[in-house]
Write an enzyme that holds these catalytic residues in place. Sequence first.
Site, PDB file in Angstrom:
ATOM      1  N   HIS A 363      -0.006   3.824  -0.227  1.00 43.98           N
ATOM      2  CA  HIS A 363      -0.629   2.573  -0.165  1.00 43.98           C
ATOM      3  C   HIS A 363      -1.503   3.375  -1.347  1.00 43.98           C
ATOM      4  O   HIS A 363      -2.774   1.971  -1.072  1.00 43.98           O
ATOM      5  CB  HIS A 363      -1.998   2.762   1.312  1.00 43.98           C
ATOM      6  CG  HIS A 363      -1.377   2.707   2.537  1.00 43.98           C
ATOM      7  ND1 HIS A 363      -1.653   1.381   3.292  1.00 43.98           N
ATOM      8  CD2 HIS A 363      -0.657   3.606   3.287  1.00 43.98           C
ATOM      9  CE1 HIS A 363      -0.478   1.182   4.086  1.00 43.98           C
ATOM     10  NE2 HIS A 363      -0.421   2.761   4.447  1.00 43.98           N
ATOM     11  N   LYS A 555     -16.424  -4.988  -0.400  1.00 41.66           N
ATOM     12  CA  LYS A 555     -14.888  -3.639  -0.219  1.00 41.66           C
ATOM     13  C   LYS A 555     -15.386  -2.208  -0.662  1.00 41.66           C
ATOM     14  O   LYS A 555     -16.444  -1.856  -1.425  1.00 41.66           O
ATOM     15  CB  LYS A 555     -14.124  -4.160  -1.262  1.00 41.66           C
ATOM     16  CG  LYS A 555     -14.219  -4.150  -2.332  1.00 41.66           C
ATOM     17  CD  LYS A 555     -12.864  -5.087  -3.435  1.00 41.66           C
ATOM     18  CE  LYS A 555     -12.764  -6.069  -3.107  1.00 41.66           C
ATOM     19  NZ  LYS A 555     -11.263  -6.823  -2.345  1.00 41.66           N
ATOM     20  N   ARG A 556     -14.759  -0.940  -0.028  1.00 39.16           N
ATOM     21  CA  ARG A 556     -15.133   0.070  -0.585  1.00 39.16           C
ATOM     22  C   ARG A 556     -15.958  -0.518  -2.204  1.00 39.16           C
ATOM     23  O   ARG A 556     -14.831  -0.832  -2.782  1.00 39.16           O
ATOM     24  CB  ARG A 556     -14.457   1.022  -1.203  1.00 39.16           C
ATOM     25  CG  ARG A 556     -13.668   1.701   0.568  1.00 39.16           C
ATOM     26  CD  ARG A 556     -15.099   2.638   1.829  1.00 39.16           C
ATOM     27  NE  ARG A 556     -15.713   3.198   0.770  1.00 39.16           N
ATOM     28  CZ  ARG A 556     -15.375   4.618   1.364  1.00 39.16           C
ATOM     29  NH1 ARG A 556     -14.344   4.523   2.552  1.00 39.16           N
ATOM     30  NH2 ARG A 556     -15.535   5.648   0.677  1.00 39.16           N
ATOM     31  N   LYS A 561     -11.945  -1.495  -8.032  1.00 40.66           N
ATOM     32  CA  LYS A 561     -12.342  -2.374  -7.922  1.00 40.66           C
ATOM     33  C   LYS A 561     -13.214  -3.060  -8.950  1.00 40.66           C
ATOM     34  O   LYS A 561     -12.868  -4.676  -8.052  1.00 40.66           O
ATOM     35  CB  LYS A 561     -12.808  -2.522  -6.074  1.00 40.66           C
ATOM     36  CG  LYS A 561     -11.593  -2.016  -5.543  1.00 40.66           C
ATOM     37  CD  LYS A 561     -12.321  -1.093  -4.594  1.00 40.66           C
ATOM     38  CE  LYS A 561     -11.628  -0.743  -3.464  1.00 40.66           C
ATOM     39  NZ  LYS A 561     -10.066  -1.293  -2.676  1.00 40.66           N
ATOM     40  N   THR A 663      -6.692  -6.734   1.777  1.00 41.61           N
ATOM     41  CA  THR A 663      -6.266  -7.570   3.106  1.00 41.61           C
ATOM     42  C   THR A 663      -7.494  -8.213   3.063  1.00 41.61           C
ATOM     43  O   THR A 663      -7.082  -9.383   3.245  1.00 41.61           O
ATOM     44  CB  THR A 663      -6.628  -6.727   4.045  1.00 41.61           C
ATOM     45  OG1 THR A 663      -7.065  -5.761   3.825  1.00 41.61           O
ATOM     46  CG2 THR A 663      -4.718  -5.902   4.198  1.00 41.61           C
ATOM     47  N   LYS A 667      -8.156 -12.335   3.899  1.00 43.66           N
ATOM     48  CA  LYS A 667      -8.918 -12.857   5.042  1.00 43.66           C
ATOM     49  C   LYS A 667      -9.906 -14.287   5.013  1.00 43.66           C
ATOM     50  O   LYS A 667     -10.110 -14.628   5.018  1.00 43.66           O
ATOM     51  CB  LYS A 667      -9.652 -11.980   5.868  1.00 43.66           C
ATOM     52  CG  LYS A 667      -8.665 -10.550   6.725  1.00 43.66           C
ATOM     53  CD  LYS A 667     -10.160  -9.257   6.582  1.00 43.66           C
ATOM     54  CE  LYS A 667      -9.129  -8.165   7.059  1.00 43.66           C
ATOM     55  NZ  LYS A 667      -9.250  -6.999   6.379  1.00 43.66           N
TER      56      LYS A 667
HETATM   57  C1  26V Z   1      -6.746   8.841   0.520  1.00 45.26           C
HETATM   58  C2  26V Z   1      -7.764  10.037   1.155  1.00 45.26           C
HETATM   59  C3  26V Z   1      -8.497  11.453  -0.099  1.00 45.26           C
HETATM   60  C4  26V Z   1      -8.648  12.002  -0.061  1.00 45.26           C
HETATM   61  C5  26V Z   1      -9.346  11.898   1.869  1.00 45.26           C
HETATM   62  C6  26V Z   1      -9.568  10.672   2.261  1.00 45.26           C
HETATM   63  C7  26V Z   1      -8.593   9.746   1.862  1.00 45.26           C
HETATM   64  C8  26V Z   1      -8.412   8.861   3.285  1.00 45.26           C
HETATM   65  C9  26V Z   1      -8.396   8.191   2.483  1.00 45.26           C
HETATM   66  C10 26V Z   1      -7.169   7.721   0.838  1.00 45.26           C
HETATM   67  C11 26V Z   1      -5.963   6.570   0.782  1.00 45.26           C
HETATM   68  C12 26V Z   1      -6.546   5.387   0.504  1.00 45.26           C
HETATM   69  C13 26V Z   1      -5.653   4.519   0.294  1.00 45.26           C
HETATM   70  C14 26V Z   1      -5.784   2.891   0.880  1.00 45.26           C
HETATM   71  O1  26V Z   1      -6.712   2.904   1.935  1.00 45.26           O
HETATM   72  N1  26V Z   1      -5.021   2.265   0.189  1.00 45.26           N
HETATM   73  C15 26V Z   1      -5.301   0.595   0.388  1.00 45.26           C
HETATM   74  O2  26V Z   1      -4.678   0.529   1.535  1.00 45.26           O
HETATM   75  C16 26V Z   1      -4.673  -1.078   2.031  1.00 45.26           C
HETATM   76  C17 26V Z   1      -3.348  -1.381   3.199  1.00 45.26           C
HETATM   77  O3  26V Z   1      -2.332  -0.947   2.671  1.00 45.26           O
HETATM   78  C18 26V Z   1      -4.664  -1.669   0.939  1.00 45.26           C
HETATM   79  O4  26V Z   1      -4.746  -3.249   1.208  1.00 45.26           O
HETATM   80  C19 26V Z   1      -5.547  -1.353  -0.432  1.00 45.26           C
HETATM   81  O5  26V Z   1      -4.937  -2.163  -1.985  1.00 45.26           O
HETATM   82  C20 26V Z   1      -5.168  -0.887  -0.677  1.00 45.26           C
HETATM   83  O6  26V Z   1      -5.790   0.317  -1.812  1.00 45.26           O
END
Ligand code: 26V
Length: 828
Positions: A363, A555-556, A561, A663, A667
């Site tokens: 992701h 968004k975050r 971004k 995503t 929406k």
């Molecule tokens: C990474 C970490 C690393 C440290 C601990 C907590 C944590 C939590 C989440 C993540 C991964 C972030 C990856 C993510 O959310 N990617 C998003 O995934 C979406 C669904 O596929 C996508 O639409 C977004 O573009 C993408 O940023």
Amino acid sequence: MSREASADPDAAVQAFKENILLKLKYAVGKSPGNAFGHDWFEAVALAARDQIADRWEESSETVDRSQAKRVYYLSLEFLMGRLLIDNLCNLGVLDIARQALRELGVDLDDIRQVEPDAALGNGGLGRLAACFMESMATLDVVAHGYGIRYEHGLFRQVIADGWQQEHTETWLDFGNPWEFERPEVSYRIGFGGSVSTQESSEGPPRQVWTPGETFRSIAYDTPVIGWRRASVNTLRLWRSRAEEDLQLDRFNAGDHFGAVADVVKAESISRVLYPADSTEAGQELRLRQEYFFVSASLQDLLKRHLDEYGDLLNLPEKAAIQLNDTHPSIAVAELMRLLVDVHQIEWFIAWRLTVGTLSYTNHTLLPEALESWPVSLMERLLPRHMQIIYLINAFHIDSLRAQDIHDFALLRSVSLIEEDHGRRVRMGNLAFLGSNSINGVSALHTELMRHTVFRDLHRLYPERINSKTNGITFRRWLYQVNPALTGLLTQSLGEDWQVAPETTLQGLEPLAEQAGFRKQFAECRQRNKVALVRLVQERLSISLDSQAIFDVQVKRIHEYKRQLLNLLHTVALYQAMRNDPATNWAPRVKIFAGKAAASYHQAKLIIKLANDISRTINSDPTVRGLLKVVFLPNYNVSLAETIIPAADLSEQISTAGLEASGTSNMKFALNGALTIGTLDGANVEMSQLIGSDNMFIFGMTADEVESRRRAGELEMTSVVEGSERLAGAIEAIRAGVFSPDDPQRYANLIDGLLGYDRYMVCADFDAYWKAQRRVDALWHKPTQWWRTAVLNTARMGWFSSDRTISEYASDIWHVPFTLPRPAQKPAG
Ligand code: 26V
């Protein structure tokens, strides 16, 4: 209970009403006279849950009989949001419940607000898992979600004097009516200790892991029902507990705190969601969470498989395990351990079963988000897994050498162990090697995976990487959040569009040419905007003009971004409006919302800047009626449900190549907002299907970004000097126009932008400005604007998560699925 709601609506209302009253009395312990909002919510939820449970039983009996292949979706995050309306809708009893409550003097719209969001996720990845759960149930894919039942979900964001503060989120304070606790479904999870070799007379020596500490996992099941009572699947979330609640010997010796130390340690594993997204975690607790839920889930599914088939050799034919990012990738080593050490399957057979069963979704390509764990930590916490990882690595390298591959750089890059920055285990490589399928979440992202992070592994296994463009569930993101538009679509297209949007939504295209239809479409939007205006007034005491363009970025908060690009545009627009009041400006409301990781200083500063800009602009009478800026606190699924259907313009402006998919872009467009965006993530597919002339695409492409980065052109002084507007905006922020109380507040932020603009904010500014002026121009031509908006909705059918899940089902999991059917009309 049949798949359709009862044919006699009035009888159904009376029956529902009675059940609500029974729940209120016997489960909640209240009478209608002394029940509060939450009591009513609970009673309705329990009444709905009864109906779900009936279908759940039928579903599981069917599955057991058919011995169907099962899908297991392993994810550290499930961002479910509220479930009441979702469940009532999918049961097909929304109107029945509304009427039953009305007869009891209660408004469903009031009690739906009482339900806390299940915020067990950070953002896109977690919400995708929630949409997938709903689509899998709808498509009759036999699936189980596995994750952690965090006691505290994503933090609650409070904005104090413009700064983000994080507060503990407490979704379980009033209990959770949707879940079933299963204390009997419990597994032992070990950490630490040592590994010894046991000789055996019957075969090769066995490795025996004796953990230094063990905890218990307890299951909590939430049923997930598909659209119109299709299947009911299970989301099984694990809570961590100590083996014993109290160490009595320590307690009796007077050590009252020490006696519960184990309990505290054990329960800390499922205490709280990791609130970072894409910022380096590097925390032992995070690894413990990952292993805890992976081990519990694999033990559980192997037990189910053995109960059903008595043998593990057919595992890949009967189970497909999807790893949602690398977070569950320790599953590769844990499945090998369970097969080899516990079930005594020979190593190479076990490896074939493991790779045959696992698949992995990537992701993000952001280097700081690619997980790797220090070898020393792994050796201490999971000594047997570390041995297994070394063995997998050794056998892999041997097999490459046997194929005459000796390229040292290649062997280094595909290794599971990173040797450069202290020895670390690369979880992405582990997930890749242990999986039969590795997928990206949009076409561009998948292509970049092939050429960047997984370049060498891709050369070795060119068949493994595939693309599955994300989708969203239309049940939540259109039917529930936008009843006005849903009504209009049903009136114009008939009922069936809800069932097969990919083919039927296109039916809107000719209607885009009809003035009457465009007017109705615009009126739906207007109702949603008025609802948002009310919310902003209530929460922030800011009044908005509902006739202005609602320009939204939610968004975050992350540098890639580029909320900063939007803020620079806001400032430049503000200056232009002040300098040039005679121009026929399109009135705008800039709406921002999003959380920053607590440790992400720069992102938190961007939130402060948004709030500083908001305060300054909103109190400047010279732009009154032309420009307002709003930062809505505590963005979550529920807030998204109000904001998205009210947006005119959707901001999807990440630096090209960095947003894996996105995503929210889908929406917004589904609800008829126009997109201003870069050619990044799923914006690319959107521009192909919607037509790029029906979007405002701007900026550098991923290739251009890459060349510029390679050329080292990240110093921006000359770019800024060449752009009067950008220079003006930057100078104002730099000089403290928006922060008179602390004029230096943004000096570093701005200097950083000029000196090393990693995300190319400055380089894309002029293109963005121009695209925004195209937005203004179109807004001034309502016929064209609304024609385009209708076309956006009409062409978004492909982005249903039903389509995405059908692709996973056919290409990766090899399981059957059934697309939803039109509702059966009652006879006669
Ligand atoms: C990474 C970490 C690393 C440290 C601990 C907590 C944590 C939590 C989440 C993540 C991964 C972030 C990856 C993510 O959310 N990617 C998003 O995934 C979406 C669904 O596929 C996508 O639409 C977004 O573009 C993408 O940023």
